[in-house]
Write an enzyme that holds these catalytic residues in place. Structure first.
Site, PDB file in Angstrom:
ATOM      1  CE1 TYR A 162      -1.287  -3.352   3.312  1.00 55.57           C
ATOM      2  CE2 TYR A 162      -2.827  -3.853   2.294  1.00 55.57           C
ATOM      3  CZ  TYR A 162      -3.143  -3.637   3.613  1.00 55.57           C
ATOM      4  OH  TYR A 162      -4.169  -2.550   3.895  1.00 55.57           O
ATOM      5  CB  CYS A 163       4.038  -7.149   4.488  1.00 56.88           C
ATOM      6  SG  CYS A 163       4.849  -8.417   3.297  1.00 56.88           S
ATOM      7  CB  THR A 164       6.271  -3.992   6.367  1.00 53.32           C
ATOM      8  OG1 THR A 164       5.005  -3.911   7.837  1.00 53.32           O
ATOM      9  CG2 THR A 164       6.891  -2.715   7.298  1.00 53.32           C
ATOM     10  CB  CYS A 169       2.552 -10.062   1.568  1.00 55.21           C
ATOM     11  SG  CYS A 169       3.585  -8.472   0.727  1.00 55.21           S
ATOM     12  CB  ILE A 191       3.583  -0.633   3.023  1.00 55.78           C
ATOM     13  CG1 ILE A 191       2.479  -1.545   3.193  1.00 55.78           C
ATOM     14  CG2 ILE A 191       3.062   0.554   3.742  1.00 55.78           C
ATOM     15  CD1 ILE A 191       1.965  -1.998   4.859  1.00 55.78           C
TER      16      ILE A 191
END
Length: 275
Positions: A162-164, A169, A191
């Protein structure tokens, strides 16, 4: 460059990166101008299905406009590993909606591993429950971390990267699969999409760090404060730049310590001042 010309015409500021892999950026300004930007960008065939995410600004989110062309849309340092076709990244992890993320955890329980695809300091104020946070200062550090052997015991487990916003990702999932991680997923929209769906009632804990003057996004009145002040160790999710202009390291400092110190400095700069 048409993206720069478009933003300048609409008086938008922000950061945009363009590469052969696509486009990644954040812009801020008058809401009507932002909508015109989205419309104009989607008129370009390659970006017609681009996933735009919205959040409230504070009016001065970005000090300037930066538009850059790079070899990689996210600089992991392995451009030759990344291939993009009309459907997006080739060979990446399986996309999961926020609801599918929860369903996977409900089905597989503690076997599911959340793997943070951001720089480690971002996770100080928010991360998925029990997430693995690699020891990364810059994006190229991920390749070193993955090849170090310290995560080899996870290679047969279901990994949710996961990433912002879901771009970092997207690429990280390919890099992980290329290094032997067998079951890799990624959160569609990152996210941001998950937190919009579940606020502070899901598997995401704390605040979301963002790279503009807001510094964080919050998702509910019951949001946990995960960070601790670099001065007093009290709870805080407030980032500040080290006030030494040649440093500017992001540090966590509570309101009381900001008021009680003449200058807010990171540990390293404070130690130098004592010499």
């Amino acid at each position: 460059m048409w993206q720069r010309a478009l933003c300048e015409r609409l008086n938008l500021k922000g950061r945009i990166i363009i590469s052969k892999h696509g486009i990644n950026g954040t812009v801020g300004g008058d809401i009507m101008n932002v909508k015109l930007y989205v419309r104009a960008t989607r008129e370009y065939e390659a970006f017609k299905d681009a996933d735009f995410k919205w959040s409230d600004g504070i009016g001065n989110d970005f000090p300037r406009l930066s538009v850059r062309v790079r070899d990689e849309i996210v600089t992991f340092g392995v451009p030759d590993e990344i291939e993009v076709d009309e459907n997006g990244i080739v060979g990446g992890g399986q996309h999961l909606s926020p609801a599918e993320v929860n369903a996977l955890v409900e089905e597989r329980g503690d076997d599911v591993v959340f793997f943070d695809g951001r720089n480690a300091f971002e996770a100080r104020i928010g991360r998925f429950k029990n997430a693995i946070v690699p020891d990364t200062v810059t994006t190229p550090d991920f390749v070193r971390e993955l090849e170090s052997g310290k995560y080899d015991h996870l290679k047969d487990k279901p990994i949710v990267s996961y990433c912002t916003g879901g771009i970092r990702c997207e690429i990280l999932s390919v890099i992980m699969k290329n290094r032997g991680f067998k079951e890799v997923y990624q959160i569609q929209g990152g996210i941001v999409r998950y937190a919009e769906a579940y606020r502070d009632k899901g598997l995401w804990e704390g605040s979301l760090y963002v790279f503009d003057n807001r510094l964080k996004l919050q998702y509910g009145k019951d949001e946990q404060i995960l960070g601790s002040c670099d001065y007093c160790s009290g709870p805080t999710n407030n980032f500040h730049n080290c006030e030494i202009l040649t440093c500017r390291t992001r540090i966590l400092v509570c309101d009381d310590c900001v008021r009680s110190h003449e200058a807010v400095r990171c540990h390293g700069c404070r130690d130098l001042a004592k010499v």
